[in-house]
Design an enzyme around this catalytic site. Structure first.
Site, PDB file in Angstrom:
ATOM      1  N   SER A 196      45.912  64.299  18.608  1.00  0.00           N
ATOM      2  CA  SER A 196      44.978  64.826  17.614  1.00  0.00           C
ATOM      3  C   SER A 196      43.521  64.739  18.029  1.00  0.00           C
ATOM      4  O   SER A 196      42.663  65.350  17.395  1.00  0.00           O
ATOM      5  CB  SER A 196      45.172  64.091  16.288  1.00  0.00           C
ATOM      6  OG  SER A 196      46.450  64.369  15.745  1.00  0.00           O
ATOM      7  N   GLU A 234      40.461  22.599  54.975  1.00  0.00           N
ATOM      8  CA  GLU A 234      41.019  23.332  56.100  1.00  0.00           C
ATOM      9  C   GLU A 234      41.486  22.462  57.269  1.00  0.00           C
ATOM     10  O   GLU A 234      42.428  22.830  57.963  1.00  0.00           O
ATOM     11  CB  GLU A 234      39.988  24.348  56.611  1.00  0.00           C
ATOM     12  CG  GLU A 234      39.672  25.454  55.624  1.00  0.00           C
ATOM     13  CD  GLU A 234      40.888  26.314  55.321  1.00  0.00           C
ATOM     14  OE1 GLU A 234      41.565  26.745  56.273  1.00  0.00           O
ATOM     15  OE2 GLU A 234      41.169  26.545  54.132  1.00  0.00           O
TER      16      GLU A 234
END
Length: 660
Positions: free
Chosen positions: A377, A111
């Site tokens: 089905s 960072e």
């Protein structure tokens, strides 16, 4: 003789010589300088006034130590294993002395590698980021320092404007003048978001590793630091491989900046990282999405932190996710289907596993609950149960030949007919002709009432196509309705919440045993079990066989192969699988006996209800031996969400029918 005055000689005029003017000294340079000076002074004055106005509008910093949080809800499976946490989970504030140096080094390497050398704004990093963005024509780097990120997180909104950026810089200067570097770093690590609802390093350590921050090793520290760039994208919960790759990049940066030695980097990459058991099942988020609104409704609007014990079994959940992913990742087994869903219930309706799609990260749409698709089905189970209630038997004979009801003439799958066959064979081979004949014989209204009685809640159209499932249901209600075929004929209501407790352990809600309503008589129940067994033994559901673990089931395929289903049961579970495409596009002839049956078989083989001896935690997250992303100065990267749109670099810098 003297001349008179009138005759005097006129005086000769001297020629007038024009006076030469002295050349003026050029004032051009001084004029431009004066103009620039005046303009600069005016601009400076305007800038100063503007900065004063912005400074006067800075947010109140008196609440620096206050933590604004929402109530956290922790979800656990039926055995007490953490599944997920929603809301703001804030761990206690860790001191800088408790935070491992490895985590500090990892965060700074990623960072803000010049954190201890700048005064709140990194001029070098800012200039480099701006040039890189201008060259690329898009955002590739950002110049925010860790102090600026802290200022933004504490006091500002996420808006991308010049005003907000200036306020961020001013607040960064204020923080640097008010606090030491270690204090700023401590504040940052206790307030930054690590994903999964975890704010701060202590909450993140508990969330991902089930330990305190002081116990983190180098690899775990690298993983947490890697989350800061994009918590959702790099979360080990959502994508373990991506999280491992990102952690590897962090280790590489730590080595490049001299924070660790090459040997320490090798040792860290060679040590598997075990993510906490509850955090390693991303597909369970579909289940959490389903029950979270129910929890809030039961607990009321003013609830505090809650602990919710659910019906889910995290081991069964993993087995479901893995089987679905394995089948759908292979084009040969997926057969043109891009999505799938699975729901597995205990006999009383308790949800043991729920997978709403292939990837929760890619799509949060829960197909297990929200996708209304034709069952084909698979609906014939209700047709035959209705026929048995009317007095028919599995050995009764009906004609498997072309049939017509008015101008409607549905055909069998592949156009094959077998003449006179028993109802058992007609069900096992999923004959459309026989299903339509017995539906007309016993009455469509009776079929619809039976399906509703068993648990189908979607609206049924009582027309001639009812027998073939030409209406829409979702997998969850199909699973609930099929439970009656597995549990002795009793209605089962799908549910996912067992217990809700508040922070003190007081019971907010506890599920009460519900008197089971008998919806199938013994004779109908026994005859249906024979039919379901035939489907798996020698009918359309043979692919669902799993070492004798499947007791019965039914396949379903809709017109043009748009939807494929398998609903089955065995042991303690009733499971329904749907496969298809979200846009309802046809598949490549995928039938219920294909991908859904394969997913079902893979699931029940591994599910604990079928005798799984151990409770595997799954493979640990392994770091890569080498870097897998391009090397870049991550200290100049701003943590952006993966969904962020590309922006101007300067602005960004500133800121159907059928059978099987």
């Amino acid at each position: 003789m003297p001349r008179s005055a009138n005759t005097a000689r006129p005086q000769r005029r001297r020629p007038v010589t024009p006076r030469r003017r002295k050349p003026r000294r050029s004032k051009g340079g001084f004029g431009w300088f004066k103009a620039f000076f005046v303009l600069g002074a005016a601009a400076g004055l305007v800038l100063a006034v503007w900065l004063v106005l912005i400074a006067r509008d800075l947010p109140d910093t008196s609440g620096l130590a206050d933590v604004e949080r929402t109530a956290a809800i922790s979800f656990y499976d039926q055995t007490g294993r953490l599944i997920a946490r929603r809301g703001s989970a804030h761990g206690r504030a860790a001191t800088i002395d408790e935070i491992p140096p490895a985590l500090v080094d990892a965060v700074l390497a990623v960072e803000d590698r010049r954190f201890y050398g700048h005064f709140g704004v990194d001029v070098i990093g800012t200039g480099r980021a701006l040039l890189a963005n201008l060259r690329a024509g898009r955002v590739v780097q950002g110049g925010s320092t860790l102090t600026q990120q802290l200022a933004k997180n504490l006091f500002l909104t996420p808006e991308r404007t010049l005003r907000r950026k200036v306020q961020e810089v001013l607040l960064a200067f204020w923080l640097e003048s008010r606090f030491s570097k270690d204090e700023i770093l401590e504040l940052y690590l206790n307030r930054v978001y690590f994903g999964g609802g975890a704010w701060g390093v202590e909450a993140a350590s508990a969330r991902y590793f089930g330990k305190t921050v002081s116990e983190l090793n180098l690899g775990e520290s690298a993983l947490l630091a890697g989350l800061l760039k994009a918590p959702s994208r790099y979360s080990p919960v959502n994508d373990a491989d991506r999280a491992a790759a990102r952690a590897t990049v962090v280790l590489d940066l730590m080595e490049q900046t001299g924070r660790i030695t090459p040997q320490e980097r090798i040792d860290a990459a060679s040590t598997p990282i075990r993510v906490s058991r509850g955090a390693s099942s991303p597909g369970a988020q579909y289940f959490i999405d389903w029950i979270a609104p129910q929890v809030r409704e039961l607990a009321g609007p003013d609830h505090g932190d809650l602990r919710v014990t659910t019906t889910l079994d995290i081991v069964a959940q993993r087995a479901a996710e893995q089987s679905l992913a394995r089948t759908m990742a292979n084009p040969d087994t997926a057969r043109g289907a891009s999505e799938a869903a699975l729901v597995s219930l205990a006999h009383d309706g308790a949800v043991r596993a729920m997978v709403g799609g292939r990837s929760y990260t890619a799509s949060q749409f829960n197909r297990a609950v929200l996708a209304q698709r034709q069952p084909g089905s698979a609906f014939k189970a209700f047709v035959y149960a209705s026929a048995f209630e009317a007095g028919l038997t599995p050995d009764d004979i009906r004609s498997d030949t072309p049939v017509a009801v008015g101008d409607w003439a549905p055909a069998n799958y592949n156009g094959e007919y077998r003449g006179d066959i028993t109802l058992r064979e007609a069900f096992a081979r999923s004959s459309n002709a026989v299903a339509v004949r017995i539906a007309e014989e016993t009455g469509r209204g009776h079929i619809a009432r039976l399906a509703t009685r068993l648990g189908i809640e979607s609206r049924l159209r009582v027309d001639r196509s009812l027998a073939l499932g030409a209406y829409e249901v979702n997998p969850l209600e199909m699973a609930g309705a099929y439970a009656a075929f597995a549990n002795g004929g009793y209605r089962a209501e799908p549910h996912g919440i067992l217990l809700i407790e508040d922070r003190s352990g007081a019971v907010v809600y506890e599920a009460q045993p519900v008197g089971h309503e008998r919806v199938l008589d013994d004779r109908t129940y026994a005859r249906m079990r024979q039919l379901f067994s035939s489907v798996v033994s020698w009918g359309t559901g043979r692919n669902a066989q799993a070492g004798g673990l499947t007791e019965g089931g039914k396949t379903g395929t809709t017109n043009e192969f748009r939807d494929a289903w398998f609903a089955g049961f065995g042991g303690e579970l009733v499971t329904v699988v749907w496969v298809g495409n979200d846009d309802n596009a046809p598949t490549e002839r995928a039938t219920g006996g294909g991908p859904p049956a394969s997913i079902y078989a893979g699931f029940v083989t591994a599910a604990p209800q079928y005798g799984l001896a151990s409770d595997p935690a799954g493979a640990p997250l392994a770091l890569m031996p080498e870097a897998v992303e391009p090397d870049q100065p991550v200290s100049e990267i701003v943590a952006e969400p993966p969904e962020a749109e590309e922006r101007d670099p300067i602005a960004a810098f500133l800121a159907g029918l059928g059978g099987d």
